[in-house]
Design a protein around this motif. Structure first.
Motif, PDB file in Angstrom:
ATOM      1  N   MET A   1       0.845  -1.201   0.000  1.00 39.21           N
ATOM      2  CA  MET A   1       0.000   0.000   0.000  1.00 39.21           C
ATOM      3  C   MET A   1       0.878   1.248   0.000  1.00 39.21           C
ATOM      4  SD  MET A   1      -2.911   1.207   2.767  1.00 39.21           S
ATOM      5  CE  MET A   1      -3.910  -0.241   2.403  1.00 39.21           C
ATOM      6  N   ALA A   2       0.554   2.227  -0.845  1.00 39.30           N
ATOM      7  CA  ALA A   2       1.343   3.450  -0.926  1.00 39.30           C
ATOM      8  C   ALA A   2       1.192   4.261   0.349  1.00 39.30           C
ATOM      9  CB  ALA A   2       0.888   4.270  -2.127  1.00 39.30           C
ATOM     10  N   GLU A   3       2.244   4.991   0.687  1.00 38.09           N
ATOM     11  CA  GLU A   3       2.195   5.861   1.864  1.00 38.09           C
ATOM     12  C   GLU A   3       1.187   6.975   1.624  1.00 38.09           C
ATOM     13  OE1 GLU A   3       6.160   6.548   4.002  1.00 38.09           O
ATOM     14  OE2 GLU A   3       6.760   6.265   1.919  1.00 38.09           O
ATOM     15  N   THR A   4       0.388   7.276   2.624  1.00 43.96           N
ATOM     16  CA  THR A   4      -0.605   8.333   2.485  1.00 43.96           C
ATOM     17  C   THR A   4      -0.014   9.716   2.692  1.00 43.96           C
ATOM     18  OG1 THR A   4      -1.222   8.165   4.821  1.00 43.96           O
ATOM     19  CG2 THR A   4      -2.458   6.810   3.257  1.00 43.96           C
ATOM     20  N   LEU A   5       1.230   9.744   3.145  1.00 42.12           N
ATOM     21  CA  LEU A   5       1.863  11.021   3.447  1.00 42.12           C
ATOM     22  C   LEU A   5       3.365  10.887   3.231  1.00 42.12           C
ATOM     23  CD1 LEU A   5       0.848  13.343   6.286  1.00 42.12           C
ATOM     24  CD2 LEU A   5       3.251  12.731   6.133  1.00 42.12           C
ATOM     25  N   LEU A   6       3.970  11.882   2.583  1.00 43.12           N
ATOM     26  CA  LEU A   6       5.399  11.881   2.312  1.00 43.12           C
ATOM     27  C   LEU A   6       6.070  12.997   3.106  1.00 43.12           C
ATOM     28  CD1 LEU A   6       5.265  11.467  -1.576  1.00 43.12           C
ATOM     29  CD2 LEU A   6       5.435   9.659   0.154  1.00 43.12           C
ATOM     30  N   LYS A   7       7.292  12.746   3.570  1.00 42.59           N
ATOM     31  CA  LYS A   7       8.024  13.722   4.375  1.00 42.59           C
ATOM     32  C   LYS A   7       9.445  13.874   3.839  1.00 42.59           C
ATOM     33  CE  LYS A   7       7.556  11.161   7.951  1.00 42.59           C
ATOM     34  NZ  LYS A   7       7.708  10.602   9.317  1.00 42.59           N
ATOM     35  N   SER A   8       9.963  15.093   3.901  1.00 42.70           N
ATOM     36  CA  SER A   8      11.363  15.342   3.577  1.00 42.70           C
ATOM     37  C   SER A   8      11.807  16.586   4.320  1.00 42.70           C
ATOM     38  CB  SER A   8      11.555  15.535   2.066  1.00 42.70           C
ATOM     39  OG  SER A   8      10.889  16.701   1.625  1.00 42.70           O
ATOM     40  N   VAL A   9      13.119  16.687   4.533  1.00 46.23           N
ATOM     41  CA  VAL A   9      13.699  17.869   5.180  1.00 46.23           C
ATOM     42  C   VAL A   9      14.930  18.270   4.388  1.00 46.23           C
ATOM     43  CG1 VAL A   9      14.690  18.851   7.276  1.00 46.23           C
ATOM     44  CG2 VAL A   9      12.885  17.128   7.459  1.00 46.23           C
ATOM     45  N   THR A  10      14.962  19.526   3.943  1.00 48.92           N
ATOM     46  CA  THR A  10      16.099  20.057   3.196  1.00 48.92           C
ATOM     47  C   THR A  10      16.425  21.447   3.707  1.00 48.92           C
ATOM     48  OG1 THR A  10      15.404  18.841   1.214  1.00 48.92           O
ATOM     49  CG2 THR A  10      17.013  20.605   0.908  1.00 48.92           C
ATOM     50  N   ASP A  11      17.669  21.647   4.102  1.00 48.77           N
ATOM     51  CA  ASP A  11      18.128  22.964   4.577  1.00 48.77           C
ATOM     52  C   ASP A  11      17.216  23.529   5.659  1.00 48.77           C
ATOM     53  OD1 ASP A  11      20.213  22.839   2.742  1.00 48.77           O
ATOM     54  OD2 ASP A  11      19.081  23.892   1.195  1.00 48.77           O
ATOM     55  N   GLY A  12      16.786  22.677   6.571  1.00 51.90           N
ATOM     56  CA  GLY A  12      15.989  23.137   7.702  1.00 51.90           C
ATOM     57  C   GLY A  12      14.511  23.297   7.420  1.00 51.90           C
ATOM     58  N   VAL A  13      14.081  23.069   6.179  1.00 51.47           N
ATOM     59  CA  VAL A  13      12.667  23.197   5.830  1.00 51.47           C
ATOM     60  C   VAL A  13      12.075  21.808   5.607  1.00 51.47           C
ATOM     61  CG1 VAL A  13      10.996  24.076   4.162  1.00 51.47           C
ATOM     62  CG2 VAL A  13      12.962  25.479   4.814  1.00 51.47           C
ATOM     63  N   ALA A  14      11.084  21.460   6.408  1.00 53.87           N
ATOM     64  CA  ALA A  14      10.385  20.192   6.248  1.00 53.87           C
ATOM     65  C   ALA A  14       9.247  20.377   5.254  1.00 53.87           C
ATOM     66  CB  ALA A  14       9.828  19.717   7.582  1.00 53.87           C
ATOM     67  N   THR A  15       9.045  19.372   4.423  1.00 55.82           N
ATOM     68  CA  THR A  15       7.919  19.388   3.486  1.00 55.82           C
ATOM     69  C   THR A  15       7.081  18.140   3.712  1.00 55.82           C
ATOM     70  OG1 THR A  15       9.215  20.587   1.827  1.00 55.82           O
ATOM     71  CG2 THR A  15       7.217  19.481   1.068  1.00 55.82           C
ATOM     72  N   ILE A  16       5.814  18.346   4.002  1.00 57.31           N
ATOM     73  CA  ILE A  16       4.856  17.253   4.149  1.00 57.31           C
ATOM     74  C   ILE A  16       3.933  17.291   2.941  1.00 57.31           C
ATOM     75  CG2 ILE A  16       2.893  16.384   5.468  1.00 57.31           C
ATOM     76  CD1 ILE A  16       4.204  17.370   7.992  1.00 57.31           C
ATOM     77  N   THR A  17       3.821  16.152   2.266  1.00 56.85           N
ATOM     78  CA  THR A  17       2.966  16.050   1.083  1.00 56.85           C
ATOM     79  C   THR A  17       1.845  15.053   1.336  1.00 56.85           C
ATOM     80  OG1 THR A  17       4.875  16.500  -0.356  1.00 56.85           O
ATOM     81  CG2 THR A  17       2.908  15.570  -1.391  1.00 56.85           C
TER      82      THR A  17
END
Length: 260
Positions: A1-17
């Motif tokens: 099952m695909a993840e319902t939410l994606l997370k990443s952190v770059t240069d101190g900025v977190a992105t939630i998709t």
């Protein structure tokens, strides 16, 4: 099952998709649990200085998941109210985590933000939207009222009378009108929406994390507080700032520069 939410952190900025593009990122119970966990994680992570929230595919968030609505309708009559109350606790917990996160938060709205999706965007400090984005507080079309904070956040963005009009009609607001009304703060092209928002997040979070966190907590309460209360909270927060590493280092650097 695909993840319902994606997370990443770059240069101190977190992105939630939000990642249910086939459902226009409608908020399921599974996604809400992952969302709460991600918000708690980003709040606790001191390396994260700001948060960007966006959606996968063509939509930002279509609101509540239809499957959840169907289950609610099928529950025994004697359980509907309590089940609804329990669900509301989870909804409000997620919105509160987003609203009170002690870091700048920005919604990068890439498409339709409807119902709960529009409320989630409003719970962020700022909103950047693509020209193809739209907003609708469509609850009334289902015989409901905004339950994701819209009745609190929307009047603070657009004024009481305009908020009533948007909530009573549930009409669609495109990006141009949203900018005019003050629902959103900026418009960015679809191709650069997320990078532009991430760059703004870096700019907003470049200062003292301590000062930003304390300042945000006071500003979030300023509409409900008397001036004396805001001043008192500000005095306490400033006392904490005086002891912070950021304050000490910046003052020492300034004094050294002035002496040279």
């Amino acid at each position: 099952m695909a993840e319902t939410l994606l997370k990443s952190v770059t240069d101190g900025v977190a992105t939630i998709t939000l990642n249910r593009p086939d459902k226009r990122n409608a908020m399921s119970d599974e996604m809400r649990t992952a969302f709460i966990e991600a918000l708690e994680e980003m709040t606790a992570d001191k390396s994260v200085r700001a948060l960007v929230l966006t959606g996968a595919g063509r939509g930002f968030c279509a609101g509540g998941d239809i499957a959840g609505m169907k289950r609610r309708m099928e529950a025994p009559a004697g359980e509907v109210a309590f089940n609804g109350w329990a669900r509301q606790q989870r909804v409000h917990h997620s919105i509160s985590l987003l609203h009170t996160m002690p870091k700048p938060t920005i919604a990068a709205v890439n498409g339709a933000a409807a119902g709960l999706g529009a409320d989630i965007a409003l719970a962020c400090d700022f909103i950047v939207a693509s020209p193809v984005a739209s907003f609708t507080w469509s609850y009334v079309l289902r015989g409901l009222i905004p339950d994701g904070g819209g009745m609190y956040f929307l009047p603070r963005r657009v004024g009481l009378a305009r908020a009533k009009e948007l909530i009573f009609t549930g009409r669609r607001v495109d990006a141009d009108e949203a900018l005019t009304l003050g629902i959103i703060d900026r418009v960015s092209s679809p191709e650069t929406l997320v990078p532009d928002t991430q760059q703004w997040a870096r700019s907003l979070s470049a200062g003292s994390a301590t000062a930003i966190a304390l300042g945000k907590s006071i500003l979030n309460q300023s509409f409900e507080s008397k001036a004396e209360s805001v001043f008192a909270s500000g005095s306490q927060a400033q006392g904490i700032c005086y002891t912070s590493t950021e304050h000490r280092e910046s003052v020492l650097a300034f004094l050294a520069k002035a002496a040279s």
